[in-house]
Design an enzyme around this catalytic site. Structure first.
Site, PDB file in Angstrom:
ATOM      1  N   GLN A 259       0.823  -1.203   0.000  1.00 50.34           N
ATOM      2  CA  GLN A 259       0.000   0.000   0.000  1.00 50.34           C
ATOM      3  C   GLN A 259       0.858   1.255   0.000  1.00 50.34           C
ATOM      4  OE1 GLN A 259      -3.424  -0.411  -0.500  1.00 50.34           O
ATOM      5  NE2 GLN A 259      -2.411  -2.370  -0.820  1.00 50.34           N
ATOM      6  N   HIS A 262       1.711   2.825  -3.320  1.00 45.72           N
ATOM      7  CA  HIS A 262       0.661   3.485  -4.094  1.00 45.72           C
ATOM      8  C   HIS A 262       0.846   4.989  -4.124  1.00 45.72           C
ATOM      9  CE1 HIS A 262      -2.260   0.645  -5.542  1.00 45.72           C
ATOM     10  NE2 HIS A 262      -2.357   0.042  -4.373  1.00 45.72           N
ATOM     11  N   GLU A 327      -9.166   0.002   5.289  1.00 51.72           N
ATOM     12  CA  GLU A 327      -9.570  -0.440   3.958  1.00 51.72           C
ATOM     13  C   GLU A 327      -9.237  -1.928   3.793  1.00 51.72           C
ATOM     14  OE1 GLU A 327      -8.611   0.777  -0.702  1.00 51.72           O
ATOM     15  OE2 GLU A 327      -7.239   1.365   0.906  1.00 51.72           O
ATOM     16  N   HIS A 328      -8.004  -2.303   4.086  1.00 49.41           N
ATOM     17  CA  HIS A 328      -7.554  -3.693   4.016  1.00 49.41           C
ATOM     18  C   HIS A 328      -7.079  -4.128   5.392  1.00 49.41           C
ATOM     19  CE1 HIS A 328      -6.504  -1.804   0.043  1.00 49.41           C
ATOM     20  NE2 HIS A 328      -7.209  -2.833  -0.388  1.00 49.41           N
ATOM     21  N   ASP A 361      -6.347  -7.433  -4.598  1.00 50.58           N
ATOM     22  CA  ASP A 361      -6.249  -6.337  -5.565  1.00 50.58           C
ATOM     23  C   ASP A 361      -6.492  -6.807  -6.990  1.00 50.58           C
ATOM     24  OD1 ASP A 361      -5.887  -4.093  -4.055  1.00 50.58           O
ATOM     25  OD2 ASP A 361      -3.716  -3.997  -4.293  1.00 50.58           O
ATOM     26  N   HIS A 420     -54.384  14.807   2.163  1.00 49.13           N
ATOM     27  CA  HIS A 420     -54.031  13.406   2.398  1.00 49.13           C
ATOM     28  C   HIS A 420     -55.240  12.652   2.972  1.00 49.13           C
ATOM     29  CE1 HIS A 420     -49.889  14.726   1.926  1.00 49.13           C
ATOM     30  NE2 HIS A 420     -49.452  13.478   2.062  1.00 49.13           N
TER      31      HIS A 420
END
Length: 432
Positions: A259, A262, A327-328, A361, A420
């Site tokens: 990660q 990235h 996230e992971h 991934d 109504h």
């Protein structure tokens, strides 16, 4: 890289600061994005051409060149080496098969009074997928965004991707062919989000925009929400590895850096209750950093946002993981399913020392577009459910209208809504 120990007096504050990090300069970003949205909304293709030249050094003769012909995607697929094409197609098959399990059907029931009630499920008609392309090319993102839409039955899938210096990555185009993308445009950044939301002379407006991007893309998606749907506001990539010491330190170092490579603001956190193991992983990360192609990016990420945390035990480690809501999340332990009931917040959970995040991934099957920034507390991975819409169905029988009408009339009068009440009352008399 921060070293933390849960026994430290200031641990709670330090840990909160670690996972509560936010990007700076949001106001400046929002102002710039607002300008871009307005320009594309009012000037269409002309604005896209200008921004392409300014941000991506992409000089096009006219707006017709914004679209990449589908035959180029097929040519790109044919040009891949046999092993590469096989891997791409195998990944697509696994992703498609996994998402097939998420399909839901329309349904109806009939109550005792003969009223028919139900839910109608339909795919969205047109969606836009944003594929990042600034610092790297991501054919896997094409598959993860487009295939669930295809499984859901979306009629038209529009893809936008930045092409710095006019270069179109052949793997991205090949993935578009494999995933069944209908149209591809060489547009990136906030201007791509604007084009998909509002439409231009060349780019059709869509019903929903999905896919991750940088802070400008994320900000643009947040600003156009309401005009179109969006999947989520994606932040920097994250991984949290929780280990009992049973996995080789070298393996976990690569997992953490998967990660970090990235983006400079990606986050990698390692938690263990084994002090010796923590030191081994720290040394393994230092060594691995010397072997990466994207070492400068990973080194900055690890230095500024990475962390090694020593917990008291597995229970405390799981509690910390839930606070981060990563996230992971890798449960790199001998018996991961024993810890699974203690995990409540994570985008994707990787069970056991053999299950690295990289499998998810690319080829495992579940979607890799995941909630970040702690949003796994309340949101989910991208899936088929992001590409469908549900309508309620209500069909009252005469007897049912009379029965329900009496109840509705009473409640409408309590709310002071005369029309109504009269509307419901009309069905009461009509049903008798």
């Amino acid at each position: 890289m921060k070293r933390l120990d849960t026994r430290q007096e200031d641990f709670a504050a330090a840990f909160s600061a670690l996972h509560g990090w936010e990007a700076s300069g949001d106001l400046q970003v929002e102002e710039r994005v607002r300008e871009i949205l307005h320009a594309v909304r009012t000037r269409g293709d002309a604005a896209l051409l200008e921004y392409g030249a300014r941000f991506d050094r992409l000089v096009l003769a006219d707006s017709s060149a914004l679209e990449v012909p589908l035959r180029d995607c097929e040519k790109a697929l044919a040009s891949l080496p046999a092993q590469g094409r096989s891997a791409l197609e195998a990944a697509a098959e696994r992703i498609r098969d996994y998402h097939q399990q998420q399909l839901v059907q329309s349904w109806e029931i009939t109550d005792a009074a003969g009223n028919r009630l139900g839910q109608r499920v339909l795919p969205l008609q047109r969606v836009g997928i944003y594929v990042p392309g600034g610092k790297a090319a991501y054919p896997s993102s094409v598959l993860m965004n487009a295939l669930p839409a295809n499984v859901a039955g979306v009629e038209e899938i529009i893809m936008t991707v930045p092409t710095p210096n006019g270069e179109v990555n052949p793997w991205v185009l090949a993935a578009a062919a494999v995933a069944g993308v209908d149209r591809v445009f060489r547009v990136g950044g906030a201007q791509a989000v604007a084009a998909l939301a509002y439409g231009t002379e060349s780019v059709p407006a869509v019903d929903k925009i999905v896919g991750p991007g940088n802070i400008y893309v994320a900000t643009a998606k947040r600003m156009v929400f309401g005009k179109v749907g969006i999947d989520m506001i994606a932040g920097p990539s994250e991984i949290l590895v929780l280990s009992d010491g049973s996995a080789p330190a070298e393996w976990l170092a690569w997992d953490l850096l998967s990660q970090a490579e990235h983006d400079e603001i990606a986050q990698s956190i390692f938690i263990t209750w084994d002090a010796t193991h923590l030191e081994a992983v720290a040394s393994a990360v230092d060594k691995a950093l010397t072997e990466l192609d994207r070492a400068p990016i990973a080194r900055e990420s690890w230095a500024n946002r990475g962390a090694l945390i020593l917990a008291r035990d597995a229970v405390e480690a799981c509690a910390l993981a839930n606070q981060v809501a990563p996230e992971h999340l890798e449960l790199a332990v001998q018996e991961p399913r024993a810890l699974l009931p203690q995990i409540h917040n994570a985008g994707a959970i990787f069970l056991g020392i053999h299950t690295c995040e990289a499998l998810g991934d690319y080829v495992a099957g579940p979607n890799h577009v995941l909630p970040t920034g702690g949003s796994a507390r309340f949101s989910s991975p991208l899936g088929v459910y992001d590409f469908i819409k549900r309508s309620s169905l209500i069909e009252a029988s005469p007897a049912g209208a009379a029965q329900l009408g009496r109840l509705a009339k009473t409640l409408a009068e309590a709310e002071g809504l005369t029309a109504h009440a009269r509307s419901a009352a009309a069905r009461v008399s009509g049903g008798q």
